[in-house]
Structure formats: C-alpha cells, structure tokens
Design an enzyme around this catalytic site. Structure first.
Site, short mmCIF file in Angstrom:
data_model
loop_
_atom_site.label_atom_id
_atom_site.label_comp_id
_atom_site.label_asym_id
_atom_site.label_seq_id
_atom_site.Cartn_x
_atom_site.Cartn_y
_atom_site.Cartn_z
N ASP A 159 13.68 80.87 34.53
CA ASP A 159 12.93 79.68 34.89
C ASP A 159 12.36 79.10 33.59
O ASP A 159 12.46 79.69 32.51
CB ASP A 159 11.83 79.99 35.92
CG ASP A 159 11.44 78.72 36.70
OD1 ASP A 159 11.76 77.60 36.24
OD2 ASP A 159 10.81 78.84 37.76
C1 BGC Z 1 10.50 75.55 38.43
C2 BGC Z 1 11.93 75.66 38.89
C3 BGC Z 1 12.75 74.52 38.35
C4 BGC Z 1 12.60 74.47 36.84
C5 BGC Z 1 13.40 73.36 36.20
C6 BGC Z 1 10.39 75.30 36.95
O1 BGC Z 1 9.09 75.02 36.57
O2 BGC Z 1 9.82 76.74 38.77
O3 BGC Z 1 11.99 75.70 40.29
O4 BGC Z 1 14.08 74.65 38.76
O5 BGC Z 1 11.25 74.29 36.51
O6 BGC Z 1 12.82 72.14 36.39
#
Ligand code: BGC
Length: 782
Positions: free
Chosen positions: A308
């Site tokens: 993430d």
């Molecule tokens: C979120 C994810 C997301 C990623 C990319 C993160 O902060 O937890 O769900 O896919 O950002 O934007």
C-alpha cells in the site's frame, strides 16, 4: 505435540522468517501434514512454459539496477492518498527506474508515459498503469457497502465489468480493487469500501468483482488485472481508528477474516496489496508468514504483491528498522513492488552488496512483476489499452448509466416503513428538505475514481424526472451537513466542496418547518458528507452530524408524515430516527444515477430489496457488534434482575438493525424449513427447503437467508453463520419453494489446532428474512 504447544509454535512463528506451520486443510477431523514453505528465491515453474522462457531470457539480460527499477511504482496525477508524492517521474521512467504508474489515465496521458518507457529503456519493458477504480471508473456505482447490500452477485459483477470497460478504455490495465476487508466497526471510515461483516458473503462479492474486472482473458483490451486489498485484516483496526493496530487469535483470523482474500485469489485475482496494519506484532508489509508462507506456499498465489501507499517506509514508524532494514524486510517477506515510497529503488542495491538480500530474491520479485505484464499482453503490444476511439465511445454510455441506476436501487435498504408511508403517491406537495436533497458532490461517494460529480443526478432532479409536474416540490435546506468549522476545513482540503450556509441553524430550521407545514409529506434527505467515510475518516460519534437531528425533530413536530432518506458511508446510530420517522430509506452514496434510483424507490416503480451487510448499532458503545458473535458462558436471557449476565446496564445488547435486515413494500411469509434428513453423514447432501409467499400488495424481491449454528464444538462456535442465500422474485400472491444444499464441507471451521475440519454433532439451521427474523430446524452430523 499437544494442543498448547502447537498453538505456541504457531504464534511464535507468525511473522518470523523461518518455516512455520500454516493452518491445515483437512477432509475430516484427521490431522494432515502442513506443506513445507518454499525459500523465497525458489520460483515454482509456472504453467506457461512460453512465458517462463520469455521472462527467463529477459531477466538474463537485465542488470541488477534494471530489475530493481521494475519494483518501483510511482504516482503521477492528482490523486494522492498519502503524505508524500513521487517526484522526477519522467526522468525516472526514462532511466528504467519505474515498473508501473498509478493515478494517470486517458489514452493521451498513458501513451505519453508508455512511450517514455518503451522508447528510452534498453529492454523496452512496458509500464503497468493502475488506478483506484473502486465502484466504477467514470460511471459511478453505489459505494461498495451499498453494492453488497444488493445481494445481487450478477449486478455486482456487471458493475465491475463496466468499470473495467471504462478504465481500460482510459488506458488503465490494473485496478486497485476489490477491497475485501471484513469490518465490524462502523467508526472505521473504510467500511464504505468493503462488503460488510460477513466472510461468506464477502467471499461471494470478492469473486464477483474479480470476475467482472478480469473476465476470462486478461490479454483482452477491455479486461484489467484486479488487486485484492488490503492483505490482511486491515478492517480490524483497534477502536476503528484508521491504520490502527490489529491483534487477533489465529482462529478468529481464519474463521472470520481470511476467507474473502482467499476467494478473490481463487477467482484468479492477479495481484495483492499489503495492508498498513501490523498483524500480531509484525507489519503486514514485512510479514513473511503472511506474504509468503500463507499467501504463496499455502494458498498457491502466483501473482505479485504491491505494497500500500508508502507502506514500506511506514515500517520505520512502526518501529521495525531503518530505511535499508525495512526495504530488506519487505522484499524478504515476499513483497514485489513498492508503492510511492521508493525505498526498494534507493536501498536494495546496497542491501545486495551488504549481503542482507540476494540477487535471487530480487530476480523473484522482478519475475513476478514481469509476469503480470506478460499476462496482460503488454509485451506483445504496450499500447493495447490505449485507443482514443474506444475511449470516446465507451465512457458513460447510456446502457452503463442504466446499469448504475439498476444496481443503485437494488442497493437501497428500507430500514423502516410504518403503515406503508412509502411508496409515495405521485401527487400533492412534497417538502423536500435537507442538506443532501440538492447535493451532487456527495452522491458519487468518497472514492469515485475518475467520476464527475457534476454528472450525478440529485434527489430533487430524480424526483422531477420521475413525477414531473404531478408533484409540487417545496425545498428547504434545513441544516448544513455539519457546522463544525474544523471538520469542514478538513473535508474541503480533500475535495469536500462543503458550502456552509451562513444563516443560523435556527433560521434554517424555521424555514424548513414552514415548508413542511405547507406540504403533505416531508422527505428529509440527511446524512454524512462523502468525506466523512473512506480512508482516514474514522468517526467516534456515528450519529447524524451537525444540526440534522434537531432539524428532524422540528419536522416531526409539524405532525406531517416524515420520510427520511439517508446518505452515509457507514452504519449510523439512528434511535430517535427509528422511533419517530414514518419511513427510513438507506441509500448510501448511490453513484451517478443516485437521484433517479432514489425516486424509483420513493414512488414505488422499484420495490426495495436490499439487505444490510453490516449491523447498525443502537449506540456506538456497542461496537464492535456483529451478528455472527458467540454466546459467552453467561448469555443474557431477558431476565432483567439477573445481574451476572453478559450485557450493558444502559443499552440493550441487540443492535437497532441486524445484519440481513431490509424491508420491502410487500410482505413475505416463510414456512418452517424442511430438512431432507435429520442425520447427515460425511459425504451426503442435506437439502433445506422453505416456502416463501408474497402476501402483500406489490410484486417484490426477497433475499432468503440461510444460517447455521454448530451447537457443540471442540471450540466455541458463533450463534449463527451465513451459509447461503437466494434472491428471488415473487409476484403478488405468488409462492416459491427455495432449496438450499449443504454438505459437511460447508460446516468446516478452523479448530483450536488450526485444522480445517467439520465435527460431528448437533447443528441448527435457520432460514429467514434477516439474521434476526428466522425459523429454525435441526440435524445431526455423523
Ligand atoms: C489506500 C489504498 C489505495 C492506495 C493507492 C492507499 O492509501 O489504502 O486502498 O489503493 O492508497 O491510492
């Protein structure tokens, strides 16, 4: 080995870098031997020898730096979901320091970056293009908790299919969805993004989404690779505070949280995203037990793992090492791609030199990233997803909007409907009141991809579209969503577009009351702003914000029938509303077609059929509250003066609206469930039949739900677990026999020694219209 020492070994091994004993699949109650875990560098042969040859040849030509470059995922564009942003991107792509890009779409923008990669790097390796396509790309569907409330897997799959059609027409080949985290705490804002609290239903939704995105052939220009997230247990953050600590028993983990991830992978999802949380002391992103031993060795996942957003860097704040150490920890755990943080890029070269990681380990991660590109057909044609003409003809097609309207009305849950307050008659005067009645921005929800809120149909517009001049609409805003200046600043800093009406709340309420007095019925459209749920949007108070409850009370005092239309990203506490409103319709954030779909339901051209997939508590102090709870040794049995039972002194144990609850404009009568046998042997099939009759005045759909209780187990078992459902359509007066089939396999669970077994003994079966309103039968398993 006795039971206690087995558990000790399991716990000690979670997160350690040595071979552990993952939970075991077992056909019977017999123990089985756990598969030995693979060393990180040993790549099992794939089932595609041509791909293996292609990747082997390519890897053989690549330098260490080029391989590390493939492990780097950068963000280019305006969507930022973390504290830092990628810099020098064009230059980094040209240098071969980038394996994939996210937040960039449209054929023109994607082509530009893809050309940088293909024309400037030695091996012409194309880039992956990812994006958070969560509930639609341009045509926005209801937020995921709403989608799940439809209990309509075909419609959910279709929403993902349409999202993939649009996303791939916009140049994307990778979607960061489905989010399958089980969540039992409505304070956590990200409950909006998942399917709710039940692992069985969550698994069905996960499969449907993956099928929708990926179709049967990932190389087609209209299919995208899915990314299952957030692995794992992200929804179990302590106190519902986003990014919070997670700590749970293995039994709870495997019986109650893991199934949807596994189901998405079994449906073929090509990638996995790590979660921000730790799991029993080791951050998921550096957790080798999770990312390698469980995910790959035991579950057989052969795709790639992306972190993430900056999750590797965040392991420093978790307190498990410095930059070099956390980069090594993630790679060795089985992580292949670093989202935004650039620590793989910065540190892995040095980590190879100092012997903390091996080039073999980097080869393995790089191979997995290259394989994903191969599976998407990018090596054959890096531009296969880039087609201006297709983009022009695909986005927000009328049939896509029609599908969005269809699933939006299916997602709505009629929470209360006293004396048939709904549907409304298409005549007379409606007082349309509330901060969300004319709103468009919030309707597409918090995570609306490339959706354009200006295309969203407001409730007012939807009602006008439905009934034209047959109904007179008197509008008053009545209240702001919130008056909390700090909250408004925070929401608006992230695209909230909240406008504060400068009038005092007394003046606004006064105007609304006047409007109500001059009307036949009040439709109050109230709820949260979209930014009050989603990422980093936990709330400690989950009632209606601001002065909205005061507004409702004043409207009630007019004596006019009060219909509440709710928009919100999480279960709310709605005691006063439940006691006092004539009808309550939960519409979530219903997407581009929200207003039309809401009008369809309000005026009865669609009879609501949604059912909650997450419990609505009476009080936030009951949280976490979920239907598949256990009994305890001192269950409360209703005896008020029996002090020493498991209960609160000040609120009931029962939620306001249980899992599975949802009314219809018609009524359904259930017969007692009939079982094909009362003793079930290991390999046999048990049939459960129930007759359901539509006894009301409307044609309607009903979600017939099947629950089971394993009454006596070697471990304590939940009071009820969903094991099946059927959504049926019944014409007025019509009756249907619904048949469910169960085998012993459906009764398996992870026992105290983490064997996946069924256990002979007594079982109860419940069939009904919600987890609370059921009829019961029983059988014995031998
Ligand atoms: C979120 C994810 C997301 C990623 C990319 C993160 O902060 O937890 O769900 O896919 O950002 O934007």
């Amino acid at each position: 080995m006795n039971k206690a020492s087995t558990i000790l070994l399991l716990l000690l091994c979670m997160g350690c870098a040595q071979t552990t004993t993952p939970p075991q699949e077992s056909e019977t109650t017999q123990n089985t031997t756990a598969p030995a875990s693979q060393p990180a560098a040993a790549k099992p042969q794939s089932t595609d020898p041509e791909m293996d040859k292609f990747i082997n040849d390519l890897l053989a030509k690549m330098t260490l730096e080029e391989k590390i470059g493939q492990l780097n995922l950068v963000s280019v564009g305006f969507d930022v979901t973390g504290p830092i942003v990628s810099e020098n991107v064009d230059e980094n792509i040209r240098k071969g320091n980038v394996g994939g890009v996210f937040n960039t779409f449209t054929p023109v923008a994607v082509r530009k970056l893809q050309e940088f990669a293909v024309n400037n790097t030695r091996h012409k390796i194309p880039l992956l293009f990812g994006y958070d396509v969560i509930h639609g790309h341009r045509t926005i569907f209801p937020m995921p908790l709403g989608l799940a409330s439809s209990w309509d897997m075909q419609a959910i799959e279709r929403s993902a299919r349409i999202a993939a059609e649009e996303a791939t027409a916009d140049g994307l080949n990778w979607v960061f969805s489905p989010m399958v985290d089980i969540a039992r705490d409505p304070r956590w804002g990200r409950v909006a993004e998942g399917a709710g609290e039940d692992p069985w239903l969550g698994s069905r939704v996960a499969e449907a989404m993956v099928r929708g995105y990926q179709g049967d052939d990932l190389t087609l220009p209209n299919t995208a690779m899915a990314c299952v997230k957030h692995f794992a247990l992200y929804g179990a953050a302590e106190a519902g505070r986003d990014y919070g600590t997670v700590d749970m028993s293995l039994q709870r983990m495997f019986n109650e949280y893991m199934a949807p991830y596994k189901a998405a992978l079994d449906a073929g999802a090509g990638s996995v995203m790590t979660s921000f949380n730790e799991i029993n002391g080791v951050p998921a992103t550096g957790n080798r037990w999770l990312m390698t031993e469980l995910l790959r060795d035991q579950w057989g996942f052969d795709g790639f793992v992306v972190t993430d957003y900056t999750a590797i860097n965040e392991m420093m704040a978790h307190g498990v090492g410095n930059e070099g150490e956390v980069a090594a920890l993630a790679l060795k755990a089985g992580v292949d791609m670093d989202m935004v943080g650039e620590l793989f890029l910065k540190e892995l070269g040095a980590q190879v030199k100092n012997g903390k990681v091996t080039e073999e380990e980097i080869n393995l991660a790089c191979r997995r990233v290259l394989e994903a590109k191969y599976k998407l057909g990018l090596f054959q044609d890096p531009y296969r997803y880039i087609n201006e003409e297709r983009a022009k003809n695909t986005m927000m097609k009328p049939e896509f909007r029609e599908a969005a309207r269809d699933i939006a009305r299916k997602s709505m849950v009629l929470l209360k409907n006293e004396k048939n307050a709904l549907p409304l008659k298409p005549s007379g005067t409606i007082a349309l009141i509330g901060p969300l009645a004319r709103n468009q921005r919030d309707l597409i929800g918090n995570w609306s991809g490339a959706g354009d809120w200006k295309q969203a149909v407001s409730v007012e517009q939807g009602i006008r579209n439905a009934v034209g001049s047959k109904v007179r609409i008197n509008y008053a805003k009545g209240a702001n969503i919130t008056d909390d200046a700090q909250m408004i600043r925070r929401l608006n800093a992230h695209g909230g577009l909240l406008e504060l009406d400068k009038r005092s709340s007394e003046a606004m309420i006064k105007e609304a009351v006047q409007v109500a007095r001059n009307s036949d019925v009040v439709v109050a459209v109230v709820g949260e702003a979209q930014g009050m749920s989603g990422e980093a949007a936990s709330r400690a108070d989950i009632g209606l914000p601001g002065q909205q409850l005061a507004l409702l009370k004043a409207l009630k005092a007019t004596g006019k029938p009060l219909v509440i239309v709710l928009m919100n990203g999480r279960p709310l506490t709605l005691n006063w509303e439940h006691e006092n409103a004539n009808a309550i319709l939960e519409t979530w954030f219903a997407g581009t077609e929200a207003g039309n779909a809401i009008a369809d339901v309000l005026f009865g051209s669609y009879n609501p059929s949604g059912k909650l997939t997450m419990t609505f508590p009476r009080h936030v102090g009951q949280v976490p509250i979920f239907y598949n709870a256990k009994n305890t040794g001192r269950p409360f049995n209703g005896e008020e003066l029996n002090k020493y039972t498991s209960r609160y002194m000040d609120v009931p144990n029962e939620p306001l609206y249980p899992f599975g609850h949802g009314l219809s404009y018609t009524t359904f009568q259930y017969s007692k469930p009939q079982l094909s046998k009362t003793t079930l042997k290991g390999t046999e099939l048990l049939e459960i039949q129930v007759d359901v009759r539509n006894t009301g005045n409307y044609d309607g759909e009903e979600v017939v739900q099947l629950y089971v209780q394993d009454v006596v187990g070697s471990s304590t078992r939940p009071l009820k677990e969903l094991k099946g459902f059927q959504k049926i359509t019944l014409k007025k007066g019509e009756s249907k026999t619904v048949t469910f089939k169960l085998t012993a396999d459906d009764l398996k669970f992870y026992n105290n020694e983490m064997q996946y077994v069924y256990e002979p003994g007594e079982f109860r079966v419940f069939v009904g219209t919600s987890s609370r309103d059921v009829q019961e039968a029983g059988f014995r398993l031998e």
